[in-house]
Design an enzyme around this catalytic site. Structure first.
Site, PDB file in Angstrom:
ATOM      1  N   HIS A 100       1.370   3.738   7.261  1.00  0.00           N
ATOM      2  CA  HIS A 100       0.814   4.649   6.260  1.00  0.00           C
ATOM      3  C   HIS A 100       1.208   6.087   6.566  1.00  0.00           C
ATOM      4  O   HIS A 100       1.748   6.386   7.626  1.00  0.00           O
ATOM      5  CB  HIS A 100      -0.709   4.527   6.207  1.00  0.00           C
ATOM      6  CG  HIS A 100      -1.187   3.367   5.385  1.00  0.00           C
ATOM      7  ND1 HIS A 100      -2.493   3.020   5.296  1.00  0.00           N
ATOM      8  CD2 HIS A 100      -0.524   2.476   4.618  1.00  0.00           C
ATOM      9  CE1 HIS A 100      -2.621   1.961   4.517  1.00  0.00           C
ATOM     10  NE2 HIS A 100      -1.431   1.609   4.100  1.00  0.00           N
ATOM     11  N   ASP A 119      -7.796   5.997   4.933  1.00  0.00           N
ATOM     12  CA  ASP A 119      -7.802   4.753   5.697  1.00  0.00           C
ATOM     13  C   ASP A 119      -9.053   4.529   6.543  1.00  0.00           C
ATOM     14  O   ASP A 119      -9.090   3.600   7.335  1.00  0.00           O
ATOM     15  CB  ASP A 119      -6.582   4.714   6.627  1.00  0.00           C
ATOM     16  CG  ASP A 119      -5.318   4.413   5.860  1.00  0.00           C
ATOM     17  OD1 ASP A 119      -5.425   4.026   4.691  1.00  0.00           O
ATOM     18  OD2 ASP A 119      -4.237   4.565   6.440  1.00  0.00           O
ATOM     19  N   SER A 133       0.802  -1.215   0.000  1.00  0.00           N
ATOM     20  CA  SER A 133       0.000   0.000   0.000  1.00  0.00           C
ATOM     21  C   SER A 133       0.839   1.272   0.000  1.00  0.00           C
ATOM     22  O   SER A 133       0.309   2.348  -0.186  1.00  0.00           O
ATOM     23  CB  SER A 133      -0.943   0.005   1.208  1.00  0.00           C
ATOM     24  OG  SER A 133      -0.203  -0.046   2.397  1.00  0.00           O
TER      25      SER A 133
END
Lengths: 167, 180
Positions: free
Chosen positions: B96, B123, B57
């Site tokens: 992230h 998210d 990701s």
């Protein structure tokens, strides 16, 4: 003493050590690069400005972004992640940072660019404080190395004042 | 006869000594590894100072199998930083980037929104049901350093446990049988 396993072990250990040393040197060499990036951003239009049903203000903008980030690239740079954030203060929050646009620059050739774009992420406030609000536009970048230490920095640019009325 | 008996005794005692030495050296290896890990925890202030990237990701920045070094200081969290966070009800931490920060005026508490560089949306779908923001206590650390590929060792070992047991067995055998 000089069996195959012993020698293989010695070669492997030496190879891993050299690799670690070279990675460290590559990461340290980044410190000798003094970057002088330049950037300019203008808000060319407020496309819409509303209050959401939950009470939060939301704005749609068109932005003109021009930047030259080529000096950030060294031989140990894998990519540069660049993003534009709106930063402002409200009675409730001492700092609000909202990312409006971002991009990944994979190579030095692409590090000089001029684009016109609408905001990629919603410019939403926590509450209803955006009418007549002055905010700073800040261009941040995050240098991702091939190996070693990551680094980040930013340019704070001239602010912009949102209109007093929804539209 | 006495001479032979003495010889046998000396051989036996040597073997016991050797066994003990090897046991101690094995123990030294294990404990020094533990010491290094705990010392890293101390210096970085993060409960897991090194994490392996498991998903794509954050590509092309971080690929599966890359290693990230974390640091947890008291510095406030700001947009653009890459953080490792735990979501309630999920076991595996996520790496992230922070895209939105709202910091309270009086308490200094933060609301943070994250997004993977390679993901289309933010998210909120990954967070717990109804959760809109991450708070400080969800965040385990921020990524400060990067090392490619090394994490594949742990990925292979967790996905193919047999390789792990074979490797540990072989290493143990090597330590016990080594004469030096």
């Amino acid at each position: 003493m000089h069996s195959f396993g012993y020698r293989a072990n010695a070669v492997l250990t030496f190879a891993v050590t050299i690799l670690a040393v070279i990675c460290t040197i590559a990461s340290i060499s980044d410190n000798f690069n003094s970057a002088t990036p330049t950037a300019e951003v203008q808000v060319s239009n407020i496309n819409w400005f509303q209050k959401q049903p939950n009470g939060d203000d939301v704005v749609g903008l068109t932005l003109n972004i021009s930047a030259n980030l080529q000096s950030l690239f060294t031989w140990n740079t894998k990519q540069v992640f660049v993003f534009l954030a709106a930063e402002y203060e409200t009675p409730q929050n001492s700092l609000n940072q909202v990312s409006l646009w971002d991009g990944i620059i994979p190579a030095k050739e692409h590090a000089k660019f001029v684009i016109q774009t609408t905001n990629k992420y919603h410019f939403t406030d926590q509450g209803s404080n955006l009418r007549g609000k002055e905010f700073n536009l800040t261009l941040h970048w995050h240098v991702m190395p091939k190996t070693g230490k990551m680094s980040a920095n930013r340019i704070v640019m001239t602010g912009y004042r949102l209109p007093d009325k929804y539209r | 006869m006495g001479y032979i008996g003495e010889t046998i005794d000396s051989i036996k005692s040597i073997q016991i000594r050797q066994l003990i030495t090897q046991g101690v050296s094995l123990g030294m290896i294990v404990t020094s590894a533990l010491i290094i890990w705990k010392a890293l925890m101390c210096f970085t202030g993060s409960e897991s100072p090194v994490v392996v990237v498991l998903s794509g990701s954050m590509e092309p920045g971080f690929k599966r199998g890359d290693i990230l070094f974390l640091h947890m200081s008291n510095d406030p969290i700001r947009a653009g930083e890459i953080v490792v966070f735990n979501v309630d009800g999920r076991e595996i931490p996520i790496v992230h980037r922070v895209i939105k920060v709202h910091e309270r005026q009086e308490t200094g508490e933060v609301d943070v929104l994250t997004k993977g560089d390679n993901n289309f949306g933010d998210d909120r779908l990954l967070y717990a049901q109804g959760q809109l923001w991450l708070q400080r206590h969800h965040i385990m650390g921020r990524a400060v350093g990067f090392l490619p590929y090394v994490g594949w060792v742990t990925i292979i070992m967790t996905e193919k446990p047999i390789i792990k047991y074979v490797l540990i067995g072989a290493l143990g055998l090597l330590v016990i049988t080594s004469k030096d």
